[in-house]
Design an enzyme around this catalytic site. Sequence first.
Site: not given
Ligand code: AMP
Length: 114
Positions: A31-32, A87, A93-95, A100-102
Amino acid sequence: MSEKTIFKRIIDQEIPANIVYEDELCLAFHDISPQAPTHVLIIPKQEIESVAHLTAADQNLAGHLLLVAGRVAEQLGLTGGYRVVANCGPDGGQSVDHLHLHLLGGRSLAWPPG
Ligand code: AMP
């Protein structure tokens, strides 16, 4: 046509990612913006928006993602345990609208989450 998500752009190699695992079905990368010493995302290569968009046809894929999460945790030495989170939707809290799985680990994680 709707715009590609950031994860689809990673799958298509349009933007870089720190990849730790890849097979024909999925990709795992750091994750970034890590929320723990180890924070990896496991994503299907197939475009599925969220857990809420999974269907019975995705059963094997969904199980595969969980198995990969465990395999990556082992690969990264998370011997003390870890958390796997998906999420879903605005309240979850999905962005990024690509399933995706964290995988979070490397420290003791509080519960319940916020
Ligand atoms: P969510 O909020 O559950 O949708 O998680 C999205 C995740 O993607 C967040 O933890 C971000 O930090 C991560 N993210 C967004 N852009 C990137 C990227 N280019 N490379 C790696 N992780 C990313």
